[in-house]
Design a protein around this motif. Structure first.
Motif, PDB file in Angstrom:
ATOM      1  N   ASP A 119      -1.650  27.901 -16.725  1.00  0.00           N
ATOM      2  CA  ASP A 119      -0.368  27.481 -16.168  1.00  0.00           C
ATOM      3  C   ASP A 119      -0.344  25.963 -15.919  1.00  0.00           C
ATOM      4  N   VAL A 120      -0.764  25.188 -16.928  1.00  0.00           N
ATOM      5  CA  VAL A 120      -0.886  23.734 -16.796  1.00  0.00           C
ATOM      6  C   VAL A 120       0.492  23.083 -16.768  1.00  0.00           C
ATOM      7  N   VAL A 121       0.679  22.179 -15.806  1.00  0.00           N
ATOM      8  CA  VAL A 121       1.911  21.399 -15.673  1.00  0.00           C
ATOM      9  C   VAL A 121       1.534  19.924 -15.675  1.00  0.00           C
ATOM     10  N   PHE A 148      -3.526  29.182 -22.312  1.00  0.00           N
ATOM     11  CA  PHE A 148      -4.217  29.762 -23.463  1.00  0.00           C
ATOM     12  C   PHE A 148      -5.719  29.697 -23.185  1.00  0.00           C
ATOM     13  N   ARG A 149      -6.472  30.441 -23.973  1.00  0.00           N
ATOM     14  CA  ARG A 149      -7.922  30.505 -23.808  1.00  0.00           C
ATOM     15  C   ARG A 149      -8.578  30.332 -25.171  1.00  0.00           C
ATOM     16  N   VAL A 150      -9.622  29.555 -25.189  1.00  0.00           N
ATOM     17  CA  VAL A 150     -10.353  29.301 -26.431  1.00  0.00           C
ATOM     18  C   VAL A 150     -11.806  29.711 -26.218  1.00  0.00           C
ATOM     19  N   GLU A 151     -12.274  30.598 -27.056  1.00  0.00           N
ATOM     20  CA  GLU A 151     -13.638  31.088 -26.964  1.00  0.00           C
ATOM     21  C   GLU A 151     -14.583  30.171 -27.756  1.00  0.00           C
ATOM     22  N   PRO A 152     -15.877  30.238 -27.442  1.00  0.00           N
ATOM     23  CA  PRO A 152     -16.842  29.433 -28.201  1.00  0.00           C
ATOM     24  C   PRO A 152     -16.768  29.739 -29.680  1.00  0.00           C
ATOM     25  N   GLY A 153     -16.813  28.698 -30.478  1.00  0.00           N
ATOM     26  CA  GLY A 153     -16.728  28.865 -31.924  1.00  0.00           C
ATOM     27  C   GLY A 153     -15.314  28.866 -32.453  1.00  0.00           C
ATOM     28  N   GLN A 154     -14.310  28.978 -31.558  1.00  0.00           N
ATOM     29  CA  GLN A 154     -12.920  28.962 -32.001  1.00  0.00           C
ATOM     30  C   GLN A 154     -12.415  27.522 -32.108  1.00  0.00           C
ATOM     31  N   THR A 155     -11.388  27.376 -32.921  1.00  0.00           N
ATOM     32  CA  THR A 155     -10.795  26.070 -33.149  1.00  0.00           C
ATOM     33  C   THR A 155      -9.321  26.097 -32.781  1.00  0.00           C
ATOM     34  N   VAL A 156      -8.912  25.133 -31.961  1.00  0.00           N
ATOM     35  CA  VAL A 156      -7.506  24.965 -31.600  1.00  0.00           C
ATOM     36  C   VAL A 156      -6.984  23.740 -32.332  1.00  0.00           C
ATOM     37  N   ALA A 157      -5.942  23.933 -33.106  1.00  0.00           N
ATOM     38  CA  ALA A 157      -5.317  22.816 -33.818  1.00  0.00           C
ATOM     39  C   ALA A 157      -4.032  22.423 -33.098  1.00  0.00           C
ATOM     40  N   ILE A 158      -3.811  21.128 -32.963  1.00  0.00           N
ATOM     41  CA  ILE A 158      -2.603  20.603 -32.324  1.00  0.00           C
ATOM     42  C   ILE A 158      -1.865  19.798 -33.373  1.00  0.00           C
ATOM     43  N   VAL A 159      -0.651  20.248 -33.716  1.00  0.00           N
ATOM     44  CA  VAL A 159       0.110  19.601 -34.777  1.00  0.00           C
ATOM     45  C   VAL A 159       1.488  19.223 -34.250  1.00  0.00           C
ATOM     46  N   GLY A 160       2.141  18.392 -35.002  1.00  0.00           N
ATOM     47  CA  GLY A 160       3.475  17.953 -34.649  1.00  0.00           C
ATOM     48  C   GLY A 160       3.753  16.600 -35.230  1.00  0.00           C
ATOM     49  N   ARG A 171      -9.839  14.537 -18.760  1.00  0.00           N
ATOM     50  CA  ARG A 171      -9.493  14.016 -17.427  1.00  0.00           C
ATOM     51  C   ARG A 171      -9.182  12.519 -17.462  1.00  0.00           C
ATOM     52  N   PHE A 172      -8.591  12.063 -18.581  1.00  0.00           N
ATOM     53  CA  PHE A 172      -8.052  10.715 -18.582  1.00  0.00           C
ATOM     54  C   PHE A 172      -6.799  10.659 -17.719  1.00  0.00           C
ATOM     55  N   TYR A 173      -6.107  11.765 -17.603  1.00  0.00           N
ATOM     56  CA  TYR A 173      -4.970  11.925 -16.705  1.00  0.00           C
ATOM     57  C   TYR A 173      -5.216  13.175 -15.863  1.00  0.00           C
ATOM     58  N   GLU A 174      -4.645  13.196 -14.653  1.00  0.00           N
ATOM     59  CA  GLU A 174      -4.800  14.347 -13.772  1.00  0.00           C
ATOM     60  C   GLU A 174      -3.578  15.254 -13.890  1.00  0.00           C
ATOM     61  N   LEU A 175      -3.811  16.553 -13.752  1.00  0.00           N
ATOM     62  CA  LEU A 175      -2.733  17.540 -13.850  1.00  0.00           C
ATOM     63  C   LEU A 175      -1.805  17.442 -12.653  1.00  0.00           C
ATOM     64  N   ARG A 176      -0.564  17.858 -12.859  1.00  0.00           N
ATOM     65  CA  ARG A 176       0.395  17.975 -11.759  1.00  0.00           C
ATOM     66  C   ARG A 176       0.463  19.406 -11.235  1.00  0.00           C
ATOM     67  N   GLY A 177      -0.110  20.325 -11.983  1.00  0.00           N
ATOM     68  CA  GLY A 177      -0.124  21.713 -11.565  1.00  0.00           C
ATOM     69  C   GLY A 177      -0.983  22.535 -12.496  1.00  0.00           C
ATOM     70  N   GLY A 178      -1.436  23.714 -12.025  1.00  0.00           N
ATOM     71  CA  GLY A 178      -2.283  24.558 -12.849  1.00  0.00           C
ATOM     72  C   GLY A 178      -3.714  24.057 -12.891  1.00  0.00           C
ATOM     73  N   ALA A 179      -4.463  24.540 -13.851  1.00  0.00           N
ATOM     74  CA  ALA A 179      -5.879  24.171 -13.939  1.00  0.00           C
ATOM     75  C   ALA A 179      -6.358  24.292 -15.371  1.00  0.00           C
ATOM     76  N   ILE A 180      -7.354  23.483 -15.694  1.00  0.00           N
ATOM     77  CA  ILE A 180      -8.096  23.597 -16.956  1.00  0.00           C
ATOM     78  C   ILE A 180      -9.526  23.918 -16.579  1.00  0.00           C
TER      79      ILE A 180
END
Length: 691
Positions: A423-425, A440-452, A467-476
């Motif tokens: 629930d990252v904000v 979302f959740r990423v397991e070891p060995g999985q790959t997340v692609a970010i496109v756009g 952690r170059f920036y801090e969250l406003r809500g939720g958690a990683i």
């Protein structure tokens, strides 16, 4: 709509920077802001010497002894002049007044109408008709003068040496503080401050502060002590002549009050324009190849000339005002000297004072006005140094990134790198939402692609993970532990990152690879280089792995630079791997080889891949599609193609055949005698494409 040219963009940046500078009048911490007040900043500037306060006091005491001896010197020289003058007068009147006492000679001269000569004789301490010069007394006085001046020089040298050591050590601490501060600043600070401006503060402004301390403040102590000692000695000789000398003080005060503020403002403008010119030069040099490619040499040269002219005008005004200060002070000194000479001559002639005392007083008048003139000349330099100090202090006062927790949590050393977004904000500003409720959740060995598309905010997710920036809500969470509860060093030690723009430092290729793991052996470096195909080209270089990279690693190609950065990540063996367009600078054949290397590197590790070329991420376990800073779709390649949404449109735009001119298409159709020409190529069709 205005044309969005590079010059227009540059003008917008300068206007924005000017707005920040203007805002500095109300916000003391604003970078580039105008000085709030000279005295608070100057006191803080002097406060830098506090750690060396006792040593500084000792050096000042030694300097005071030296100054005291310097001040005593003219009085002793004046006494030597009295010995010579009184001896010459005694010999001159010896024949006429032989055997008479001093008072009898004075009475005789008075009866003869020589009233001034009589008063002069009465004022002499060594008058004896016919005696001549007392060479024994003269010899002793000359010896004492030599001892006094030699001792004064030694004391002043020792004091100056200690003070200079203190000054250099102080500025060493300032550089250390600035270095530590830069490492504690959040990434957002560097996003909004031009690099040239920051470099100017770290180099030019600190150098200016150093010169101010070494050349001005150390001399100011001697000058102040000299003024106090000289005033005391002048009043001990003649209060009338002392008052004439003190007339210089209000005149000097007027000069400082009129020229000083204008000079300070001019120096502030000068250093501000130095920062802007540095930004222009850094921008031009870093993009020098593009400047030539687009034929913008004249435009860049003209822009540089314009800002260089602005700096010239500002520097000329500042130096002119500071240059006027010293001659004006010297003019006051000459007036004082003339007044003392005229009044002193009258007083000697009337017997109110001895000639040696007037000689000493003339020397004291020079000693009095000279340090005052030096203090006046130091004022613009001190103002310039204080203006630079304020710019450095504003950097030191910038808001730092949130500190790590006092009792930080830890993740298992053998953790596999499970990443959870819960629930990252996040948004860069309150009025512009960016990410809202991302999970979302990423397991070891999985790959997340970010496109756009470009500018969609793909790198933002990576910045949050690091952690170059801090969250406003939720958690990683990393392996079940919130990254906000970990130290940044612990978090980043488990992460390997390959950026789109390869960064290499000026060292050997071997050292650049070892940068990812300082404890790596040469065998491990070789293995990493072979796995990432660095070994394929490194043997063609003059010194192999010991080849020293030039500035900006210009002696290797862009693709080779990227291969070295990938080897650097490979040798780190991180739990989490981040690839930000890591293969964008290599050719297609090398990219295929790297895909194999990356597959081996990603084995058993959580991977985040930012990609423009969708062909490289078709096998990703999760694809996040971003538009305008928001995540609009997520799923696998097949799921997103089936949805025929944003990802499908991106995929179509990359793989469909380039459009053919309508007239050319018609001509082709006519020549082939076909009523319809299919488009060759395009993406592989799926079941969802039917119909």
């Amino acid at each position: 709509m205005s044309e969005n040219t590079p010059d227009a963009q540059r003008q917008e940046e300068l206007e924005a920077q000017e707005a920040i500078i203007a805002a500095g009048a109300d916000h003391p911490g604003a970078l580039g802001g105008k000085p709030q007040d000279f005295w608070p900043s100057f006191r803080r500037f002097l406060g830098l010497l506090r750690p060396s306060a006792w040593t500084f006091a000792f050096a000042s005491l030694i300097g005071a002894f030296g100054t005291l001896l310097t001040v005593i010197g003219p009085r002793v020289l004046g006494e030597a002049t009295n010995v010579v003058f009184e001896g010459v007068v005694s010999r001159m009147v010896g024949q006429q007044f032989a055997g008479m006492s001093q008072s009898e000679v004075a009475d005789a001269l008075t009866q003869a109408g020589e009233h001034d000569f009589a008063n002069m004789v009465l004022a002499m301490e060594r008058f004896a008709p016919g005696a001549g010069v007392d060479f024994e007394a003269l010899r002793m006085l000359v010896v004492w003068v030599l001892i006094i001046y030699v001792a004064a020089s030694l004391f002043e040298w020792l004091s100056g040496y200690i003070i200079n050591v203190i000054m250099v050590r102080t500025m060493w601490r300032v550089r250390e503080d600035v270095e530590r501060k830069i490492n504690r600043l959040p990434l957002s600070h560097f996003d909004r401050v031009p690099r040239g401006e920051l470099i100017s503060r770290v180099t030019n402004d600190i150098d200016n502060m150093t010169q101010t301390l070494q050349q001005s403040l150390s001399s100011a102590i001697t000058s102040l002590l000299t003024v106090v000692g000289v005033v005391a000695m002048m009043f001990s000789i003649s209060w009338k002549l002392a008052l004439v000398a003190l007339i210089a003080l209000p005149l000097i005060g007027i000069i400082m009050g009129v020229i000083g503020p204008k000079s300070q403002k001019a120096f502030q403008t000068q250093w501000k324009k130095v920062g802007r010119l540095n930004s222009r030069v850094e921008e031009s040099f870093s993009g020098h190849a593009l400047v030539k490619v687009y034929g913008r040499e004249k435009a860049v040269s003209d822009a540089f000339q314009e800002e260089n002219e602005d700096l010239y005008a500002a520097s000329f005004k500042a130096q002119f005002l500071s240059g006027v200060m010293m001659p004006a002070m010297q003019f006051v000194g000459y007036l004082t000297y003339a007044g003392i000479a005229v009044l002193g001559g009258i007083m000697v002639a009337s017997g109110q004072i001895r000639i040696g005392d007037v000689q000493a007083f003339v020397q004291y008048s020079q000693l009095f006005t000279q340090p005052l003139a030096e203090l006046g000349g130091m004022l613009p330099v001190i103002q310039s140094g204080t203006a630079s100090a304020e710019r450095v202090f504003s950097l030191l006062d910038e808001d730092e990134q949130d500190p790590d927790a006092d009792d930080p949590a830890t993740t298992p050393a053998d953790g596999m790198g499970v990443i959870e977004f819960d629930d990252v904000v996040f948004s860069y500003s309150d009025d512009q939402p960016l990410i809202d409720g991302l999970s979302f959740r990423v397991e070891p060995g999985q790959t997340v692609a970010i496109v756009g598309p470009t500018g969609a905010g793909k790198t933002t997710l990576v910045n949050l993970l690091m952690r170059f920036y801090e969250l406003r809500g939720g958690a990683i969470r990393l392996d079940g532990q919130s990254i906000a509860e970990l130290t940044r060093a612990d978090l980043r030690s488990r992460t390997g990152m390959v950026l789109q723009d390869p960064w290499l430092f000026a060292g050997s290729i071997r050292d650049n690879i070892r940068y990812g793991n300082e404890d790596a052996s040469d065998a491990e470096i070789l293995a990493a280089a072979e796995a990432t195909y660095v070994d394929r080209f490194v043997h063609s270089l003059p010194d192999g792995y010991d080849t020293v990279l030039e500035e900006d690693a210009a002696n290797v190609s862009a693709g080779e630079r990227q291969l070295i950065t990938i080897a650097r990540a490979f040798i780190r063996r991180p739990q989490v791997l981040i690839l930000d367009e890591a293969t964008s600078s290599v050719d297609t054949r090398t990219e295929l080889l790297l895909q194999k290397a990356m597959s081996a590197l990603r084995q058993g590790r959580t991977s985040f891949v930012i990609a423009h070329r969708l062909s490289t991420i078709r096998d990703a376990d999760l694809i996040l599609v971003m538009e305008h800073g928001s995540i609009v779709e997520k799923g696998t390649h097949e799921q997103l193609i089936t949805a025929r949404g944003a990802y499908w449109r991106l995929y179509q735009s990359q793989f469909e055949h380039a459009a053919v001119d309508v007239d050319q298409q018609a001509a082709i159709e006519e020549s082939l005698g076909a009523s319809e020409t299919p488009i060759v190529g395009g993406p592989p069709r799926t079941d969802s494409d039917e119909g």
